[in-house]
Design a protein around this motif. Structure first.
Motif, PDB file in Angstrom:
ATOM      1  N   VAL A 119      -4.884   1.764  -5.589  1.00  0.00           N
ATOM      2  CA  VAL A 119      -6.275   1.310  -5.581  1.00  0.00           C
ATOM      3  C   VAL A 119      -6.277  -0.175  -5.913  1.00  0.00           C
ATOM      4  O   VAL A 119      -5.812  -0.572  -6.992  1.00  0.00           O
ATOM      5  N   LEU A 123     -11.686  -2.619  -5.321  1.00  0.00           N
ATOM      6  CA  LEU A 123     -12.314  -1.301  -5.329  1.00  0.00           C
ATOM      7  C   LEU A 123     -12.541  -0.813  -6.759  1.00  0.00           C
ATOM      8  O   LEU A 123     -13.562  -0.168  -7.055  1.00  0.00           O
ATOM      9  N   ALA A 156     -11.114   4.800 -12.617  1.00  0.00           N
ATOM     10  CA  ALA A 156     -10.210   4.827 -11.459  1.00  0.00           C
ATOM     11  C   ALA A 156      -9.504   6.180 -11.350  1.00  0.00           C
ATOM     12  O   ALA A 156      -9.269   6.676 -10.244  1.00  0.00           O
ATOM     13  N   VAL A 160      -9.400   8.627  -8.161  1.00  0.00           N
ATOM     14  CA  VAL A 160      -8.155   9.150  -7.591  1.00  0.00           C
ATOM     15  C   VAL A 160      -8.212  10.670  -7.483  1.00  0.00           C
ATOM     16  O   VAL A 160      -7.771  11.256  -6.487  1.00  0.00           O
ATOM     17  N   LEU A 216      -7.867   1.261  -0.269  1.00  0.00           N
ATOM     18  CA  LEU A 216      -7.030   2.348  -0.764  1.00  0.00           C
ATOM     19  C   LEU A 216      -5.802   2.429   0.132  1.00  0.00           C
ATOM     20  O   LEU A 216      -5.923   2.337   1.363  1.00  0.00           O
TER      21      LEU A 216
END
Length: 336
Positions: A119, A123, A156, A160, A216
Motif C-alpha cells: 500500500v 493511499l 491500513a 488490507v 495497491l
C-alpha cells in the motif's frame, strides 16, 4: 587492430566468422550512447515466464469486488482500476519499492506459501483522511519523509483485510482458498517472502476517491501459485466443466469392444534363482494344488476373480465364483 588484441576466429576456409560490423552490432558501441550490446545478450537469456490467462480473470473479479467493498469500508465514492500485470523477479521488485510504503505479508494456508500486498503512502493518507472525517474535495495531507504512525498502520491493516477477503472471493471459482493477513512491514528487507531470483506476478491497482487515492500492488510468487497452476492455465472459467457427449459415447463404445488378456493362475511358488537356472528340458515342477482347488483370474498383475477350473465340451473353462476386488479399484488398477 593492436598486436595484443585477439582477432575474430577464422573459419575453416581462412575467412573470419564475424566481420567488424557484425562484432560492433553484437557488442554495441558505447560512444553512441546506445544500450550495451553484451547487456542485451545477457538480458535475452532471462526466463520468459508463462502467462496464466485465468489469473487475469481473477484480478478482474478482484477489481470489481474491491470497488464495492471499499465503498462500504470508506463510505465514499471509490473507483478501482487495474493499471497492469507483469512478471518479474522478486528481488528486482523489492529494490524498487518506494518509501515510505506499507508492505503487508499474507499467508495462503491451503497452498502453504506467502504473498505480498503493498500500500503506497498516498493511499494510506487518503484512507486515514476519509475514515477520520476529512472534507470531501480536499487532497489528503502528506508529510514527506516521516514514518507512518500507529493509527495509520492500524487503519491500513483494516484496508488490507478487506482487500484480502476480496482476493479470497476472487479465487473461489478457481480454488477455495483463504488469504490471511500475517504482519505489516515498513522495510522491504523484512518482507522477503520469496528468494530474490524467483519469478513473481505483479498486478497494480489504482484506488481513487474523488480527489484522493493511491496505489495497491499485489505480488504473488509463481511458487505460491504452483498448486493451482493447471487451473490458471485455462482460457475461461468454465473450461474445466466442459463436456463432449459425442466423444464420451464413442469412447465408451470403444472401451466395451476392447480385448483384455486374463491369466488363469493355478498355483504360485517361490524358487531360488539357482534352481530356476538349473532347470532343463524334461524337469518337472510340482504344483501345490489339488484338482478341485480354486484358481485366480489375473489381468495386468491384478487379481480380479476367483473361480473353479473345469471343462466345457472339448475346452478348458473357468467358472467365476467370487470377485476379489472392488470394481472401482479394479478400473483404477487396470488403467495404471
Amino acid at each position: 587492430m593492436s598486436a595484443g588484441a585477439p582477432g575474430p576466429s577464422p573459419a575453416a576456409d581462412g575467412e573470419p566468422l564475424l566481420g567488424q560490423a557484425e562484432l560492433e552490432a553484437l557488442l554495441g558501441d558505447a560512444g553512441h550512447g546506445g544500450d550495451d550490446g553484451m547487456r542485451r545478450v545477457v538480458g535475452a537469456g532471462l526466463v520468459a515466464y508463462e502467462r496464466l490467462p485465468m489469473l487475469e480473470i481473477v484480478f478482474d473479479r478482484l477489481m470489481r469486488a474491491m470497488t464495492g467493498s471499499l465503498r462500504g469500508f470508506t463510505g465514499d465514492n471509490v473507483d478501482v482500476s487495474m493499471e497492469g500485470m507483469s512478471s518479474l523477479r522478486f528481488g528486482d521488485y523489492l529494490e524498487g519499492v518506494p518509501r515510505p510504503a506499507l508492505l503487508a505479508v499474507f499467508r495462503v494456508e491451503e497452498w502453504d506459501n506467502y504473498g505480498l500486498l503493498v500500500v503506497d503512502s498516498a493511499l494510506v493518507y487518503s484512507v486515514v483522511d476519509v475514515l477520520l472525517g476529512g472534507r470531501r474535495g480536499n487532497a489528503a495531507m502528506r508529510v514527506e519523509g516521516r514514518p507512518h504512525t500507529s493509527i495509520e498502520r492500524a487503519l491500513a491493516e483494516r484496508l488490507v483485510s478487506v482487500v484480502l477477503d476480496d482476493l479470497s472471493e476472487a479465487f473461489k471459482p478457481v480454488s477455495p482458498v483463504r488469504f490471511r493477513f500475517e504482519r505489516l512491514e515498513v522495510n522491504p528487507r523484512f518482507a522477503a517472502v520469496s528468494r530474490g531470483g524467483n519469478a513473481c506476478v505483479l498486478s497494480r491497482f489504482r484506488v481513487g476517491m474523488e480527489d484522493r487515492g493511491g496505489g495497491l500492488e499485489l505480488v504473488l510468487p509463481y511458487a505460491t501459485l504452483e498448486p493451482v497452476r493447471e487451473a490458471l492455465l485455462q482460457q475461461f472459467m468454465g473450461e474445466k466443466l466442459g463436456r463432449d457427449s459425442i466423444w464420451e459415447t464413442h469412447l465408451g463404445e470403444e472401451l466395451r469392444l476392447t480385448e483384455l488378456a486374463l491369466d488363469v493362475v493355478l498355483d504360485e511358488q517361490t524358487m531360488p534363482l539357482s534352481a530356476v537356472l538349473s532347470l532343463r528340458r524334461g524337469d518337472r515342477i510340482t504344483l501345490d494344488a489339488s484338482p478341485d482347488a480354486p484358481v485366480k483370474l489375473r489381468c495386468n498383475d491384478v487379481d480380479l476373480f476367483e473361480g473353479d477350473l473345469g471343462r466345457r465340451k472339448d475346452r478348458l473353462a473357468v467358472r467365476i465364483t467370487r470377485e476379489l476386488r472392488d470394481a472401482a479399484v479394479v478400473a483404477a488398477a487396470v488403467e495404471g
